[in-house]
Motif scaffolding. Structure first.
Motif, PDB file in Angstrom:
ATOM      1  N   PHE A  58       0.838  -1.194   0.000  1.00 56.15           N
ATOM      2  CA  PHE A  58       0.000   0.000   0.000  1.00 56.15           C
ATOM      3  C   PHE A  58       0.875   1.247   0.000  1.00 56.15           C
ATOM      4  O   PHE A  58       2.086   1.186   0.221  1.00 56.15           O
ATOM      5  CB  PHE A  58      -0.911   0.024   1.231  1.00 56.15           C
ATOM      6  N   VAL A  60       0.385   5.447   1.421  1.00 51.40           N
ATOM      7  CA  VAL A  60      -0.415   6.485   2.082  1.00 51.40           C
ATOM      8  C   VAL A  60       0.281   7.815   1.816  1.00 51.40           C
ATOM      9  O   VAL A  60       1.489   7.946   2.049  1.00 51.40           O
ATOM     10  CB  VAL A  60      -0.510   6.260   3.610  1.00 51.40           C
ATOM     11  N   TYR A  70      -5.381  12.710   4.219  1.00 50.06           N
ATOM     12  CA  TYR A  70      -4.580  11.706   3.514  1.00 50.06           C
ATOM     13  C   TYR A  70      -5.435  10.904   2.541  1.00 50.06           C
ATOM     14  O   TYR A  70      -6.659  10.905   2.601  1.00 50.06           O
ATOM     15  CB  TYR A  70      -3.910  10.749   4.506  1.00 50.06           C
ATOM     16  N   GLN A  72      -5.060   6.833   0.867  1.00 50.02           N
ATOM     17  CA  GLN A  72      -4.295   5.589   0.919  1.00 50.02           C
ATOM     18  C   GLN A  72      -4.843   4.621  -0.120  1.00 50.02           C
ATOM     19  O   GLN A  72      -6.048   4.563  -0.339  1.00 50.02           O
ATOM     20  CB  GLN A  72      -4.346   4.978   2.312  1.00 50.02           C
ATOM     21  N   CYS A  73      -3.934   3.897  -0.779  1.00 54.78           N
ATOM     22  CA  CYS A  73      -4.336   2.933  -1.801  1.00 54.78           C
ATOM     23  C   CYS A  73      -3.571   1.634  -1.587  1.00 54.78           C
ATOM     24  O   CYS A  73      -2.397   1.648  -1.194  1.00 54.78           O
ATOM     25  CB  CYS A  73      -4.046   3.458  -3.199  1.00 54.78           C
ATOM     26  N   CYS A  84      -8.722   2.584  -3.056  1.00 60.30           N
ATOM     27  CA  CYS A  84      -8.227   3.840  -2.478  1.00 60.30           C
ATOM     28  C   CYS A  84      -9.252   4.383  -1.499  1.00 60.30           C
ATOM     29  O   CYS A  84     -10.461   4.299  -1.743  1.00 60.30           O
ATOM     30  CB  CYS A  84      -7.959   4.869  -3.578  1.00 60.30           C
TER      31      CYS A  84
END
Length: 177
Positions: A58, A60, A70, A72-73, A84
């Motif tokens: 991942f 972030v 933020y 994140q994916c 995501c």
């Protein structure tokens, strides 16, 4: 890296129209300043595999000194897509200092394709990357989200967490943020 930049040009022009009330030139400048490093880190995560596992694969990205702003994916489906999430404030500190998104931030997230299933969850969306995956697609979305929903502008410093993401900016020719 060529395909990263090609996708950047297409994605940025498509997303620029979705910046409610913002300056498309400033948006493009912010994205351009961070795109290479972010796309490179996502590509490194993909290359380090294994593509059949999502755990710890991942990234972030958030605004420095604003930990609740933020995106994140995480890779999924053999790296052909990423799940995501954009911060909603649902996971902020319980002391009342949680992120509270105004209507324009929520509208920006919706315009970028994010959906919030419950007020107790972050906004989420699936990003199709193709096969082989084009890391610039996710990088562009993450940066557009920071700009449109969380107010990032050119010169903003970012914090990036990517356990398998390699060294920041090593192939970009620009200093890391």
């Amino acid at each position: 890296m060529r395909r990263i930049y090609l996708v950047f040009a297409m994605a940025t022009s498509a997303l620029a129209a979705q910046d409610p009330g913002g300056d498309p030139a400033m948006r493009a400048l912010f994205i351009r300043a961070h795109l290479c490093e972010l796309a490179e880190r996502i590509d490194t995560i993909h290359r380090r595999g294994p593509v059949g596992v999502s755990r710890d694969r991942f990234i972030v990205v958030g605004l420095r000194e604003q930990p609740q702003r933020y995106v994140q994916c995480i890779f999924q489906d053999r790296d052909t897509r990423m799940l995501c999430e954009a911060a909603s404030g649902a996971y902020g500190p319980p002391d009342g200092s949680r992120l509270r998104l105004d209507a324009s931030a929520r509208d920006a997230l919706k315009a970028l394709g994010f959906v919030q299933e419950s007020p107790r969850e972050n906004f989420a969306r699936i990003v199709e990357l193709g096969n082989p995956p084009v890391s610039g697609i996710a990088a562009d979305l993450m940066l557009a989200t920071l700009h449109d929903a969380y107010g990032a502008r050119p010169g903003a410093a970012l914090d990036i967490e990517a356990p398998y993401g390699g060294s920041p900016g090593s192939g970009c020719g620009t200093p890391a943020s």
